[in-house]
Scaffold this motif. Sequence first.
Motif, short mmCIF file in Angstrom:
data_model
loop_
_atom_site.label_atom_id
_atom_site.label_comp_id
_atom_site.label_asym_id
_atom_site.label_seq_id
_atom_site.Cartn_x
_atom_site.Cartn_y
_atom_site.Cartn_z
N PRO A 218 -1.95 4.77 25.15
CA PRO A 218 -2.53 5.10 26.46
C PRO A 218 -4.00 5.52 26.39
CG PRO A 218 -1.20 6.92 25.66
CD PRO A 218 -1.03 5.81 24.67
N GLY A 219 -4.65 5.45 27.53
CA GLY A 219 -6.04 5.88 27.63
C GLY A 219 -6.85 4.90 28.45
N HIS A 220 -6.87 3.64 28.00
CA HIS A 220 -7.59 2.60 28.75
C HIS A 220 -6.98 2.50 30.15
CE1 HIS A 220 -10.16 -0.83 29.29
NE2 HIS A 220 -9.16 -1.65 29.49
N THR A 221 -5.65 2.46 30.19
CA THR A 221 -4.88 2.65 31.43
C THR A 221 -3.75 3.62 31.06
OG1 THR A 221 -3.35 0.83 31.00
CG2 THR A 221 -5.37 0.29 32.23
N PRO A 222 -3.05 4.19 32.06
CA PRO A 222 -2.05 5.21 31.71
C PRO A 222 -0.91 4.71 30.82
CG PRO A 222 -2.12 4.78 34.11
CD PRO A 222 -3.28 4.06 33.51
N GLY A 223 -0.55 3.43 30.97
CA GLY A 223 0.56 2.91 30.17
C GLY A 223 0.11 1.77 29.28
N HIS A 224 -1.13 1.81 28.83
CA HIS A 224 -1.66 0.76 27.94
C HIS A 224 -0.82 0.71 26.67
CE1 HIS A 224 -4.49 -0.80 24.82
NE2 HIS A 224 -4.88 -1.60 25.79
N GLN A 225 -0.61 -0.53 26.15
CA GLN A 225 0.20 -0.67 24.94
C GLN A 225 -0.36 -1.77 24.04
OE1 GLN A 225 4.08 -1.10 26.75
NE2 GLN A 225 3.63 -3.08 27.68
N ILE A 226 0.03 -1.72 22.77
CA ILE A 226 -0.40 -2.72 21.80
C ILE A 226 0.85 -3.35 21.20
CG2 ILE A 226 -2.55 -1.49 21.27
CD1 ILE A 226 -1.14 -0.59 18.65
N LEU A 227 0.67 -4.47 20.48
CA LEU A 227 1.82 -5.17 19.91
C LEU A 227 1.67 -5.27 18.39
CD1 LEU A 227 4.45 -6.69 20.63
CD2 LEU A 227 3.11 -8.80 20.68
N TYR A 228 2.67 -4.79 17.69
CA TYR A 228 2.70 -4.87 16.22
C TYR A 228 3.69 -5.95 15.81
CZ TYR A 228 3.93 -3.49 11.41
OH TYR A 228 4.19 -3.48 10.05
N LEU A 229 3.21 -6.89 14.99
CA LEU A 229 4.07 -7.98 14.52
C LEU A 229 4.14 -7.93 13.00
CD1 LEU A 229 2.23 -10.44 16.81
CD2 LEU A 229 4.68 -10.00 17.00
N LYS A 230 5.35 -8.11 12.51
CA LYS A 230 5.54 -8.15 11.06
C LYS A 230 5.91 -9.60 10.73
CE LYS A 230 7.68 -4.70 8.12
NZ LYS A 230 8.71 -3.65 8.15
N LEU A 231 4.90 -10.38 10.29
CA LEU A 231 5.11 -11.81 10.07
C LEU A 231 5.39 -12.08 8.59
CD1 LEU A 231 2.21 -13.07 12.36
CD2 LEU A 231 4.65 -12.99 12.91
N ALA A 232 6.31 -13.00 8.32
CA ALA A 232 6.78 -13.23 6.95
C ALA A 232 5.65 -13.66 6.01
CB ALA A 232 7.90 -14.28 6.97
N LYS A 233 4.79 -14.55 6.45
CA LYS A 233 3.72 -15.04 5.55
C LYS A 233 2.40 -14.32 5.80
CE LYS A 233 5.51 -19.70 4.81
NZ LYS A 233 5.40 -21.09 5.26
N THR A 234 2.08 -14.06 7.07
CA THR A 234 0.77 -13.48 7.42
C THR A 234 0.73 -11.99 7.15
OG1 THR A 234 0.72 -15.14 9.19
CG2 THR A 234 -0.94 -13.41 9.30
N GLY A 235 1.88 -11.34 7.23
CA GLY A 235 1.94 -9.89 7.08
C GLY A 235 1.82 -9.21 8.44
N GLY A 236 1.40 -7.95 8.43
CA GLY A 236 1.33 -7.18 9.68
C GLY A 236 0.10 -7.55 10.50
N VAL A 237 0.31 -7.70 11.81
CA VAL A 237 -0.80 -7.97 12.74
C VAL A 237 -0.61 -7.06 13.95
CG1 VAL A 237 -1.82 -9.67 14.31
CG2 VAL A 237 -1.05 -10.40 12.05
N VAL A 238 -1.70 -6.41 14.37
CA VAL A 238 -1.65 -5.62 15.61
C VAL A 238 -2.54 -6.31 16.65
CG1 VAL A 238 -2.39 -3.46 16.70
CG2 VAL A 238 -1.10 -3.39 14.56
N LEU A 239 -1.95 -6.65 17.78
CA LEU A 239 -2.73 -7.17 18.91
C LEU A 239 -3.20 -5.96 19.72
CD1 LEU A 239 -0.45 -10.18 19.97
CD2 LEU A 239 -2.27 -10.09 18.24
N SER A 240 -4.51 -5.85 19.87
CA SER A 240 -5.14 -4.60 20.30
C SER A 240 -4.99 -4.23 21.76
CB SER A 240 -6.65 -4.69 20.03
OG SER A 240 -7.21 -5.70 20.88
N GLY A 241 -4.58 -5.21 22.61
CA GLY A 241 -4.80 -4.95 24.03
C GLY A 241 -6.28 -4.67 24.21
N ASP A 242 -6.65 -3.68 25.02
CA ASP A 242 -8.06 -3.32 25.19
C ASP A 242 -8.35 -1.95 24.57
OD1 ASP A 242 -8.39 -5.72 26.40
OD2 ASP A 242 -9.12 -4.95 28.31
#
Length: 303
Positions: A218-242
């Motif tokens: 939260p902060g950018h908007t009250p319920g802002h969220q990000i996405l964490y993916l655990k990919l088999a070959k690529t490894g961990g990726v976080v999609l930042s939102g804003d």
Amino acid sequence: MERNAIRLFLAVVTAVLVLAAPATGGGQTTPSAPLRAQPPLSVRLYVIDCGTLHIADLGRFQLKKEEVTTTDLSVACFLVVHPKGTLIWDTGAVPDAAWKPTGSPVTQHIVLPDSQERDVTVVKSLKAQLAELGYSPSDITYLALSHYHYDHTANANEFAAATWLVRQVERDAMLAEKPPGTTQPSTYSALRHSKTLILKNDEHDVFGDGTVVIKSAPGHTPGHQILYLKLAKTGGVVLSGDLYHYPEERVLDRVPTFEFNPEQTRATRVAIEAFLKKTGAQLWIQHDFNGNAKLKKSPNFYE
Ligand SMILES: [Zn+2]
């Protein structure tokens, strides 16, 4: 006898259809449009081009022109395909219905309900890019928006049949009689009647196996969220939102002027940076024009 003949005929037809299905392995081929995609064996992440946002006023990001390598921001949408279902993460800045693809870049002038104006260049519609993968918006299992700003919600109504994953404060603000500025409520109004899962915890494990996790940020908007993916070959990726827009915000420690709560944004940034360190995940800043340009685009994918 006759019934057996029909059964045999059906079996042959099925076999022919299976053989005719597009090759989806390797991510190099472009499946032909109308055929339905089959669930993969492991999680895939498709980066979809939802346009380029031209920013005239860097002051809103507490940055100066000489501090950034480009003022343009990418607009990215993401499709996560899990063996148990699909998740669309953010839906673009320009509704598909508002323009006609020509194959060349088309620049759309957007006027928001609070009179702010923006220019966004788009090349391909979100729907066409999903169709290329064998999906139509009505096939998608889950919809999650990083937050309610217009440049993330443009095609949200198309996914009204999906289960909406959202925090209560964000939903309340979006559907309030007077929604916040920088929103385009007509693009997400259908979500009011969508099957909705209100996320209450810091982390929500979408498919229950830890590979696709929505985290509160939260902060950018009250319920802002990000996405964490655990990919088999690529490894961990976080999609930042804003959480950041320009990578320079991260390096120079700048917080935009239009945050819902700048102090909360600072605290969230500290927490997410610690999370990145702990997990070793990469951070993909969704609006980072140069960073996004380096990513493989749909129909290629990360796995
Ligand atoms: Zn944005």
